[in-house]
Design a protein around this motif. Structure first.
Motif, PDB file in Angstrom:
ATOM      1  N   CYS A 158       0.844  -1.201   0.000  1.00 50.99           N
ATOM      2  CA  CYS A 158       0.000   0.000   0.000  1.00 50.99           C
ATOM      3  C   CYS A 158       0.878   1.250   0.000  1.00 50.99           C
ATOM      4  N   VAL A 159       0.566   2.221  -0.859  1.00 50.70           N
ATOM      5  CA  VAL A 159       1.406   3.430  -0.925  1.00 50.70           C
ATOM      6  C   VAL A 159       1.327   4.216   0.381  1.00 50.70           C
ATOM      7  N   HIS A 160       0.247   4.028   1.152  1.00 52.02           N
ATOM      8  CA  HIS A 160       0.137   4.707   2.443  1.00 52.02           C
ATOM      9  C   HIS A 160       0.673   3.847   3.585  1.00 52.02           C
ATOM     10  N   CYS A 178      -5.641   2.421  -2.940  1.00 50.11           N
ATOM     11  CA  CYS A 178      -4.518   2.791  -3.809  1.00 50.11           C
ATOM     12  C   CYS A 178      -4.200   1.630  -4.769  1.00 50.11           C
ATOM     13  N   GLY A 231      -2.760  -0.326   4.078  1.00 51.17           N
ATOM     14  CA  GLY A 231      -3.768  -1.236   3.527  1.00 51.17           C
ATOM     15  C   GLY A 231      -5.083  -0.507   3.367  1.00 51.17           C
ATOM     16  N   CYS A 232      -4.995   0.677   2.741  1.00 52.45           N
ATOM     17  CA  CYS A 232      -6.164   1.560   2.638  1.00 52.45           C
ATOM     18  C   CYS A 232      -7.289   0.940   1.812  1.00 52.45           C
ATOM     19  N   GLY A 233      -6.943   0.020   0.910  1.00 47.77           N
ATOM     20  CA  GLY A 233      -7.968  -0.601   0.080  1.00 47.77           C
ATOM     21  C   GLY A 233      -8.291   0.191  -1.174  1.00 47.77           C
ATOM     22  N   CYS A 243      -2.775  -1.600  -3.061  1.00 50.29           N
ATOM     23  CA  CYS A 243      -3.811  -2.420  -2.425  1.00 50.29           C
ATOM     24  C   CYS A 243      -4.631  -3.166  -3.479  1.00 50.29           C
TER      25      CYS A 243
HETATM   26 ZN   LIG Z   1      -3.439   1.251  -0.117  1.00 46.15          ZN
END
Ligand SMILES: [Zn+2]
Length: 419
Positions: free
Chosen positions: A89-91, A98, A94-96, A101
């Motif tokens: 995840c780029v953040h 990006c 695990g933002c779902g 993800c």
């Molecule tokens: Zn992400």
């Protein structure tokens, strides 16, 4: 949009640990970038000793090798995939949302490999190739992640190849293994000693029902029935809720106790159970078999003419034989899995009879055969119900220990009839 851990049902503690690890992993990447940038500007040589070789302190939140353990259906591979997504995840969360993800969850991320054994074991050739590729620099600049589902099916040689990679992991490589437990039968002690263990528990029926309603749009009453009948197995609950064929197979299995009226009936029931498992397994692998064979034949130039083609076909015989061997192994596995599902359903029935005989205040596994289990409880008493439950469990153990399924199932049916 729910994040990547949303589908991990009833595993709050594991999710907390994995979130923390993903954050620690993101911090490692940031620290690495910060260290390198000034080095490039100042052209100052940095010694390898300045950083830990891999930047990962085993006592921190992140480490290179993980084992997810838990009963089948508890979500081992779901957890491993979600964690892989959080790492990519780029953040770093695990933002779902990006690309990291998305592609990981969709199975197309270039740096994430899911190994799903199709046969009875994962061979050394497959493992060596995997370890080699896992050592390359991640193309997305984050981590190379290798997920090995059913790591308990590694051959000894494959396990050794994996162990070498885990002992000296490339700096940006993470191995995520899934296994029923950390018992030495499932995972070697040496591999275990190099991994952090994330234990998953059997999710409660209410949590399974909730996810069926929320994610799959299943009606609440159907979801509750399926979650109970699947005994904490999320995938099985979903199939029962949505696939009429799966429901029919389950009904046939649960009709067995009623049908055991004599020796002949017991043998008939054994045949029916075996054949149903074979048919289910065949349906699940035939399509893949045909596609694979056609693809290989095309690649080998079957259908061509002339001397070149004839030579190619002779050389191809070996490859076709290899493919057939692999497919046979996969079919055997599928049959055993289908039979095991049936035995788990059957065990649930006798478990219901036992809890009723004991007047234990627990909900039945199979609400739709509860009346029949109640009749059994009266007729057999707790002891008789327990003996029958043990006969089913002994059958599962025998098949796992390579007893021929027909022999094990016949012995079980006789025991269920005689009590
Ligand atoms: Zn992400």
């Amino acid at each position: 949009m729910p994040d990547v851990f949303a589908d991990l049902v009833g595993q709050d503690e594991a999710v907390v640990e994995l979130r923390r690890a993903a954050a620690a992993a993101a911090a490692v990447l940031r620290a690495g970038a910060a260290d390198r940038a000034p080095a490039l500007v100042a052209a100052a040589p940095t010694s390898d000793d300045a950083l830990p070789a891999d930047g990962l302190d085993p006592s921190s939140g992140m480490t290179h090798a993980w084992i997810f353990t838990g009963p089948p259906g508890s979500g081992r591979s779901v957890a491993a995939r979600a964690f892989a997504a959080a790492l990519e995840c780029v953040h770093g969360t695990g933002c779902g949302e990006c690309p990291g993800c998305h592609t990981t969850m969709g199975g197309t991320h270039a740096d994430v490999r899911m190994v799903v054994p199709e046969g009875l074991s994962i061979g050394v050739g497959e493992m060596r190739a995997l370890v080699l590729r896992a050592a390359s620099t991640p193309s997305g600049g984050r981590w190379q992640v290798v997920v090995i589902e059913d790591a308990d099916r590694l051959t000894e040689a494959a396990g050794n190849a994996l162990l070498k990679a885990i002992e000296e992991p490339p700096p940006r490589t993470v191995f995520l293994l899934c296994a029923p437990s950390t018992h030495p039968d499932d995972i070697s002690v040496t591999i275990r000693s190099r991994c952090r263990v994330v234990p998953l528990r059997q999710p409660p029926a209410a949590a399974v029902a909730e996810v069926l309603v929320r994610r799959d749009g299943v009606a609440p009453d159907v979801a509750q029935w399926a979650a109970a009948a699947a005994q904490g197995h999320v995938g099985r609950a979903r199939r029962l809720a949505r696939d009429p064929e799966a429901r029919k197979r389950r009904e046939a299995v649960l009709a067995v106790p009623r049908r055991l009226t004599g020796v002949g009936a017991a043998f008939d029931a054994a045949s029916a159970l075996i054949e149903a498992a074979e048919a289910e397994a065949e349906a699940s692998v035939t399509e893949a078999d045909t596609t694979e064979r056609a693809a290989l034949e095309t690649a080998l130039g079957a259908g061509g003419t002339g001397r070149g083609a004839a030579g190619a076909i002779r050389g191809a015989a070996g490859q076709l034989k290899e493919l057939e061997k692999r497919q046979k192994s996969r079919a055997t596995r599928a049959q055993r899995d289908a039979l095991d599902r049936a035995l788990v359903d059957l065990a649930g029935f006798y478990r219901d009879a036992l809890t009723m005989a004991l007047r234990a205040p627990v909900a039945p596994v199979h609400t739709d055969t509860a009346a029949l289990a109640g009749a059994g409880a009266q007729k057999w008493d707790a002891e008789g119900a327990l003996r029958r439950l043990e006969a089913v469990l002994a059958c599962r153990a025998a098949i796992e220990a390579n007893v021929k399924p027909r022999i094990a199932v016949e012995a079980m049916m006789l025991a269920l009839w005689k009590g």
